[in-house]
Design a protein around this motif. Structure first.
Motif, PDB file in Angstrom:
ATOM      1  N   VAL A 285       0.836  -1.206   0.000  1.00 56.97           N
ATOM      2  CA  VAL A 285       0.000   0.000   0.000  1.00 56.97           C
ATOM      3  C   VAL A 285       0.870   1.254   0.000  1.00 56.97           C
ATOM      4  O   VAL A 285       0.608   2.216  -0.733  1.00 56.97           O
ATOM      5  N   ARG A 286       1.941   1.222   0.811  1.00 57.24           N
ATOM      6  CA  ARG A 286       2.839   2.385   0.867  1.00 57.24           C
ATOM      7  C   ARG A 286       3.491   2.625  -0.506  1.00 57.24           C
ATOM      8  O   ARG A 286       3.599   3.768  -0.963  1.00 57.24           O
ATOM      9  N   ALA A 287       3.907   1.530  -1.154  1.00 58.21           N
ATOM     10  CA  ALA A 287       4.524   1.663  -2.472  1.00 58.21           C
ATOM     11  C   ALA A 287       3.517   2.184  -3.500  1.00 58.21           C
ATOM     12  O   ALA A 287       3.854   3.009  -4.360  1.00 58.21           O
ATOM     13  N   ALA A 288       2.262   1.701  -3.402  1.00 62.18           N
ATOM     14  CA  ALA A 288       1.229   2.150  -4.340  1.00 62.18           C
ATOM     15  C   ALA A 288       0.942   3.641  -4.166  1.00 62.18           C
ATOM     16  O   ALA A 288       0.786   4.378  -5.147  1.00 62.18           O
ATOM     17  N   LEU A 289       0.887   4.104  -2.915  1.00 65.55           N
ATOM     18  CA  LEU A 289       0.648   5.530  -2.663  1.00 65.55           C
ATOM     19  C   LEU A 289       1.801   6.386  -3.190  1.00 65.55           C
ATOM     20  O   LEU A 289       1.583   7.470  -3.740  1.00 65.55           O
ATOM     21  N   ALA A 290       3.021   5.880  -3.001  1.00 61.92           N
ATOM     22  CA  ALA A 290       4.179   6.627  -3.508  1.00 61.92           C
ATOM     23  C   ALA A 290       4.125   6.718  -5.040  1.00 61.92           C
ATOM     24  O   ALA A 290       4.431   7.766  -5.625  1.00 61.92           O
ATOM     25  N   HIS A 291       3.712   5.620  -5.674  1.00 63.25           N
ATOM     26  CA  HIS A 291       3.597   5.625  -7.137  1.00 63.25           C
ATOM     27  C   HIS A 291       2.516   6.609  -7.597  1.00 63.25           C
ATOM     28  O   HIS A 291       2.715   7.353  -8.572  1.00 63.25           O
ATOM     29  N   ILE A 292       1.379   6.619  -6.868  1.00 70.18           N
ATOM     30  CA  ILE A 292       0.300   7.547  -7.224  1.00 70.18           C
ATOM     31  C   ILE A 292       0.769   8.993  -7.089  1.00 70.18           C
ATOM     32  O   ILE A 292       0.507   9.843  -7.949  1.00 70.18           O
ATOM     33  N   ARG A 293       1.484   9.264  -5.988  1.00 76.68           N
ATOM     34  CA  ARG A 293       1.968  10.639  -5.762  1.00 76.68           C
ATOM     35  C   ARG A 293       2.936  11.068  -6.869  1.00 76.68           C
ATOM     36  O   ARG A 293       2.847  12.182  -7.387  1.00 76.68           O
ATOM     37  N   ASP A 294       3.847  10.146  -7.232  1.00 71.82           N
ATOM     38  CA  ASP A 294       4.802  10.476  -8.300  1.00 71.82           C
ATOM     39  C   ASP A 294       4.069  10.724  -9.620  1.00 71.82           C
ATOM     40  O   ASP A 294       4.420  11.650 -10.369  1.00 71.82           O
ATOM     41  N   SER A 295       3.047   9.905  -9.894  1.00 70.09           N
ATOM     42  CA  SER A 295       2.289  10.075 -11.136  1.00 70.09           C
ATOM     43  C   SER A 295       1.552  11.411 -11.158  1.00 70.09           C
ATOM     44  O   SER A 295       1.517  12.109 -12.177  1.00 70.09           O
ATOM     45  N   GLN A 296       0.978  11.768  -9.994  1.00 67.30           N
ATOM     46  CA  GLN A 296       0.248  13.032  -9.919  1.00 67.30           C
ATOM     47  C   GLN A 296       1.195  14.224 -10.094  1.00 67.30           C
ATOM     48  O   GLN A 296       0.860  15.207 -10.774  1.00 67.30           O
ATOM     49  N   ALA A 297       2.364  14.142  -9.475  1.00 68.14           N
ATOM     50  CA  ALA A 297       3.337  15.225  -9.627  1.00 68.14           C
ATOM     51  C   ALA A 297       3.778  15.356 -11.086  1.00 68.14           C
ATOM     52  O   ALA A 297       3.937  16.464 -11.609  1.00 68.14           O
ATOM     53  N   GLU A 298       3.971  14.219 -11.741  1.00 70.83           N
ATOM     54  CA  GLU A 298       4.357  14.245 -13.140  1.00 70.83           C
ATOM     55  C   GLU A 298       3.245  14.837 -14.013  1.00 70.83           C
ATOM     56  O   GLU A 298       3.506  15.584 -14.968  1.00 70.83           O
ATOM     57  N   GLN A 299       1.981  14.544 -13.661  1.00 65.97           N
ATOM     58  CA  GLN A 299       0.857  15.096 -14.417  1.00 65.97           C
ATOM     59  C   GLN A 299       0.780  16.622 -14.267  1.00 65.97           C
ATOM     60  O   GLN A 299       0.445  17.334 -15.212  1.00 65.97           O
ATOM     61  N   ILE A 300       1.095  17.099 -13.051  1.00 69.76           N
ATOM     62  CA  ILE A 300       1.097  18.549 -12.834  1.00 69.76           C
ATOM     63  C   ILE A 300       2.176  19.217 -13.682  1.00 69.76           C
ATOM     64  O   ILE A 300       1.957  20.253 -14.322  1.00 69.76           O
ATOM     65  N   ARG A 301       3.375  18.576 -13.700  1.00 73.41           N
ATOM     66  CA  ARG A 301       4.452  19.144 -14.518  1.00 73.41           C
ATOM     67  C   ARG A 301       4.092  19.098 -16.003  1.00 73.41           C
ATOM     68  O   ARG A 301       4.348  20.051 -16.753  1.00 73.41           O
ATOM     69  N   SER A 302       3.464  17.993 -16.415  1.00 72.77           N
ATOM     70  CA  SER A 302       3.077  17.864 -17.814  1.00 72.77           C
ATOM     71  C   SER A 302       2.021  18.899 -18.178  1.00 72.77           C
ATOM     72  O   SER A 302       2.064  19.489 -19.262  1.00 72.77           O
ATOM     73  N   ALA A 303       1.058  19.161 -17.256  1.00 71.35           N
ATOM     74  CA  ALA A 303       0.011  20.148 -17.521  1.00 71.35           C
ATOM     75  C   ALA A 303       0.605  21.549 -17.675  1.00 71.35           C
ATOM     76  O   ALA A 303       0.173  22.350 -18.518  1.00 71.35           O
ATOM     77  N   ALA A 304       1.626  21.836 -16.863  1.00 66.96           N
ATOM     78  CA  ALA A 304       2.268  23.150 -16.954  1.00 66.96           C
ATOM     79  C   ALA A 304       2.963  23.315 -18.325  1.00 66.96           C
ATOM     80  O   ALA A 304       2.883  24.378 -18.956  1.00 66.96           O
ATOM     81  N   ASP A 305       3.637  22.245 -18.754  1.00 66.34           N
ATOM     82  CA  ASP A 305       4.282  22.313 -20.071  1.00 66.34           C
ATOM     83  C   ASP A 305       3.253  22.473 -21.188  1.00 66.34           C
ATOM     84  O   ASP A 305       3.440  23.271 -22.128  1.00 66.34           O
ATOM     85  N   MET A 306       2.147  21.758 -21.081  1.00 68.55           N
ATOM     86  CA  MET A 306       1.095  21.835 -22.094  1.00 68.55           C
ATOM     87  C   MET A 306       0.474  23.232 -22.132  1.00 68.55           C
ATOM     88  O   MET A 306       0.133  23.757 -23.186  1.00 68.55           O
TER      89      MET A 306
END
Length: 372
Positions: A285-306
């Motif tokens: 569960v801890r690993a899954a949450l860390a993966h979700i957080r990393d994905s969300q952070a990457e989506q925010i960075r991608s949205a800013a670039d877009m």
């Protein structure tokens, strides 16, 4: 802890400050200190003098260190590196730079497993000692020795009851055995077994009524022997044969003591398996949450670039639409507002992920307390 980098040793000792950690920077110092006894060994793989894999192989070759858990710490993240650690006899593998929580969790789990392993070994030795001290060289005691060997392979109440009742039948005794549930587990139920017959309601009532009475209760030709996890009802005690009666009475105490030890062992084994599953689940569960957080952070960075790309494209396209400055400003303001709302949605998801971290930590603490 063995690592030829003093800074790495200092960091691990600080991370594991709740434990008594000994740190070494040379292989000779480490090997010379093995006689002091360790519960867990952390080995760096890349050492100047010899590899951590070679040291682990030496540990596994020595009787006094063959069962000490070894956790490798290495910057090698490849599958071949992990396989090499496994083949060398390692129990776990952590890659550098390691996560502090992961290191602490793995060390706690290894130490907890060691504690349960010692408990199992101690229980086995206690039961064997109790059995062999009471034995002589009679034929009945030879059967008891075989029974002791047999029950070490019993992994269920049914198989354990069958072994005990079959032996007693060979002694000419008719018996019923009861296994009592864990008091802290409301789902656990008492179980009753007889050989080649059903257990009657009266026999169940007798065993239930006598469960918390004396260790040995005698009434007529019947006898009940009580232990915390198991009770035995003998229905045809040979009370007319004084010599055999005394011998059988001693045998019954030995047999039920060994049965009791095996029942406790099976409960401990089941508890260890359950707690290992819980720990692995919490880790997942801890690993899954860390993966979700990393994905969300990457989506925010991608949205800013877009957003920046979209502004550049819009500026080029607006030249063709022949809009005045006010109209262009209104259009850009509208787009910025919607993009800001999207960013807020991503950040809200991050806050939700962060809010779950204390819950996961609480679950992990609960499991660790149950294991200690």
């Amino acid at each position: 802890m063995l690592d030829d980098e003093p800074g790495a040793v200092f960091l691990v000792k600080r991370t594991l400050s709740e434990f008594d950690v000994s740190g070494f920077t040379t292989s000779d110092e480490f090997l010379n200190a093995l006689d002091t006894g360790f519960d867990c060994i952390l080995l760096d793989v890349q050492l100047d003098e010899m590899s951590g894999y070679e040291i682990c192989r030496q540990l596994r070759a020595q009787r006094q260190t063959e069962n000490i858990p070894v956790i490798f710490i290495s910057g090698d993240t490849t599958l071949s590196g992990r396989i090499a650690g496994y083949e060398a006899g390692g129990d776990d593998f952590i890659t550098k730079p390691f996560d502090i929580n992961e290191l602490q969790a793995k060390v706690r789990r290894i130490l907890a497993q060691q504690g349960y392993r010692r408990e199992l070994i101690s229980t086995v030795e206690e039961s064997r000692q109790a059995a062999f001290e009471a034995m002589t060289h009679s034929a009945e005691q030879g059967e008891i020795v075989r029974f002791m060997e047999q029950i070490s392979f019993c992994n269920s109440q049914a198989s354990l009851a069958d072994a005990l009742l079959t032996l007693l039948s060979g002694f000419g005794l008719k018996a019923v055995v009861a296994f009592w549930p864990n008091t802290e587990d409301v789902s656990d139920k008492a179980a009753y077994f007889a050989l080649n017959s059903a257990v009657s309601e009266l026999e169940i009532e007798l065993l239930l009524s006598a469960q918390h009475e004396r260790r040995i209760m005698e009434f007529g030709r019947r006898m009940i022997v009580n232990y915390p996890n198991a009770s035995l009802l003998i229905k045809n005690i040979p009370d007319q044969d004084v010599s055999r009666y005394g011998r059988i009475k001693d045998h019954l105490c030995v047999l039920l003591s060994a049965t009791e030890a095996r029942v406790r062992m099976m409960k401990t084994e089941a508890k260890v398996k359950l707690q290992q599953v819980l720990l692995l689940t919490v880790t997942d569960v801890r690993a899954a949450l860390a993966h979700i957080r990393d994905s969300q952070a990457e989506q925010i960075r991608s949205a800013a670039d877009m957003r920046q790309d979209m502004v550049i494209d819009l500026q080029d396209q607006l030249l063709l639409l022949n809009l005045n400055a006010s109209q262009e400003g209104g259009l850009f303001e509208l787009i910025e507002r919607y993009v800001a709302q999207i960013d807020d949605s991503y950040r809200e998801a991050l806050r939700w992920s962060d809010a779950l971290q204390p819950i996961v930590k609480t679950l992990e603490d609960i499991v660790q307390r149950r294991m200690s």
